[in-house]
Design an enzyme around this catalytic site. Structure first.
Site, PDB file in Angstrom:
ATOM      1  N   GLY A  31      -5.647 -14.568   8.749  1.00 17.42           N
ATOM      2  CA  GLY A  31      -5.588 -13.111   8.711  1.00 17.42           C
ATOM      3  C   GLY A  31      -6.553 -12.510   7.709  1.00 17.42           C
ATOM      4  O   GLY A  31      -7.462 -13.165   7.220  1.00 17.42           O
ATOM      5  N   HIS A  37     -14.629 -13.772  11.072  1.00 18.22           N
ATOM      6  CA  HIS A  37     -13.603 -14.040  12.089  1.00 18.22           C
ATOM      7  C   HIS A  37     -13.954 -13.344  13.401  1.00 18.22           C
ATOM      8  O   HIS A  37     -13.792 -13.902  14.485  1.00 18.22           O
ATOM      9  CB  HIS A  37     -12.237 -13.495  11.649  1.00 18.22           C
ATOM     10  CG  HIS A  37     -11.677 -14.096  10.412  1.00 18.22           C
ATOM     11  ND1 HIS A  37     -11.521 -13.388   9.245  1.00 18.22           N
ATOM     12  CD2 HIS A  37     -11.217 -15.341  10.149  1.00 18.22           C
ATOM     13  CE1 HIS A  37     -10.976 -14.163   8.323  1.00 18.22           C
ATOM     14  NE2 HIS A  37     -10.794 -15.348   8.838  1.00 18.22           N
ATOM     15  N   MET A 184     -19.180 -14.166   4.020  1.00 18.48           N
ATOM     16  CA  MET A 184     -17.935 -13.393   4.180  1.00 18.48           C
ATOM     17  C   MET A 184     -16.722 -14.303   4.035  1.00 18.48           C
ATOM     18  O   MET A 184     -16.718 -15.422   4.557  1.00 18.48           O
ATOM     19  CB  MET A 184     -17.914 -12.743   5.553  1.00 18.48           C
ATOM     20  CG  MET A 184     -18.989 -11.714   5.682  1.00 18.48           C
ATOM     21  SD  MET A 184     -18.338 -10.231   6.399  1.00 18.48           S
ATOM     22  CE  MET A 184     -19.780  -9.197   6.319  1.00 18.48           C
ATOM     23  N   ARG A 187     -11.255 -14.076   0.658  1.00 14.24           N
ATOM     24  CA  ARG A 187     -11.093 -14.133  -0.810  1.00 14.24           C
ATOM     25  C   ARG A 187     -12.110 -13.253  -1.537  1.00 14.24           C
ATOM     26  O   ARG A 187     -11.931 -12.993  -2.729  1.00 14.24           O
ATOM     27  CB  ARG A 187     -11.181 -15.576  -1.302  1.00 14.24           C
ATOM     28  CG  ARG A 187      -9.953 -16.392  -0.942  1.00 14.24           C
ATOM     29  CD  ARG A 187      -9.899 -17.709  -1.668  1.00 14.24           C
ATOM     30  NE  ARG A 187      -8.608 -18.369  -1.491  1.00 14.24           N
ATOM     31  CZ  ARG A 187      -8.364 -19.344  -0.610  1.00 14.24           C
ATOM     32  NH1 ARG A 187      -9.331 -19.770   0.174  1.00 14.24           N
ATOM     33  NH2 ARG A 187      -7.167 -19.884  -0.519  1.00 14.24           N
TER      34      ARG A 187
END
Ligand code: PAF
Length: 286
Positions: A31, A37, A184, A187
């Site tokens: 997530g 992503h 990217m 965190r």
């Protein structure tokens, strides 16, 4: 778009889709989705009839003093972003449903997990391979998509899938970077603005290493020292590891001859960042 929370419900749904001959693409995530992503989800959209995205902050891959509790979470935003990127199903299970009481079986890949991040995060990859095995069994994907940013993870999962005769293909897609070059990562959200600016040095150091190698440097230790020096010129960094290694075995290389992986992990304040680059000698692109 459907949101499924119960593992057995997704198993039945996947079985029905497979019976209808649908090709399932799967993007496992924890997530807090970012462009990295989304690039995986968009690729899965192009290559499959059904796209499943899992959102599950997996406790077994965090060490006791790591950031499981404070790992960033934003389900509402994740639902919107993954829908826009083209997913059909979000799998959002609870910890209790993925690891019910009494659960005592793990999947572990030896060898590859003993290098790099495996040294400072000893139980991490066992948690990753276990959750990926469970997710693959539930989702039954034809293709699962991973990012090169977690290069060691992706390689271990390829090994896992091959060693355990899993009937799926693992695809590794390129790192997506911020304008500064910073890879990217969810965190990155922990970084202050000034740390975020500083963190760009990591990719700059990898590009400098590439230039060194392309101009004829063959000594891995010289390349590593040059990277170390460049990063430590910025205040606030603590280097976990820098490696120049064989990209298939992750074993350290002394003499750079053909294709090498340069990977690093460094702490900036309380945030651990990783990055890597693959360099093929004799070719311009990497
Ligand atoms: O890369 C990640 O986000 C996680 O390690 C993964 C693959 C989703 C397993 O929890």
């Amino acid at each position: 778009m459907k949101i499924v929370k119960i593992p057995s419900k997704l198993s039945s749904l996947s079985r029905r889709m497979k019976e209808k001959g649908k090709r399932i693409g799967f993007v496992p995530t924890m997530g807090y989705l970012h462009e990295g992503h989304l690039s995986l989800i968009k690729r899965a959209r192009k290559e499959n009839e059904i796209v499943v995205v899992s959102i599950f902050v997996n406790p077994t891959q965090f060490g006791p003093r790591e950031d499981f509790k404070k790992y960033p979470r934003n389900l509402k935003q994740d639902i919107r972003l993954s829908k826009e990127a083209g997913s059909d199903i979000i799998f959002y299970p609870s910890v209790g449903s993925m690891y019910p009481k009494g659960c005592s079986t793990y999947a572990e890949t030896e060898g590859l997990s003993s290098f790099m991040c495996g040294l400072s995060r000893p139980a991490h990859f066992k948690g990753v391979t276990t959750i990926c095995t469970k997710l693959f069994n539930i989702v039954r994907p034809d293709i699962a998509y991973f990012g090169q940013k977690d290069y060691q993870q992706a390689l271990i999962i390829k090994r896992l899938a091959s060693d355990l005769n899993m009937d799926l293909k693992i695809k590794i897609l390129p790192i997506i970077r911020e304008a500064s070059g910073l890879a990217m990562s969810s965190r990155n959200n922990y970084l202050t603005l000034s740390q975020r600016n500083k963190a760009a040095i990591l990719y700059q150091s990898l590009k400098m290493a590439k230039a060194l190698i392309m101009s004829g440097e063959k000594s891995a230790s010289k390349v590593k020292s040059a990277i170390r020096r460049m990063i430590l010129k910025e205040k606030g960094f603590r280097i976990d590891y820098i490696t120049v290694a064989d990209p298939h075995t992750l074993k350290e290389t002394k003499h750079i001859s053909s294709k090498v992986l340069i990977a690093l992990a460094a702490w900036l304040g309380k945030t651990r960042l990783i990055d890597n680059i693959i360099i093929s000698l004799g070719r311009k692109k990497c």
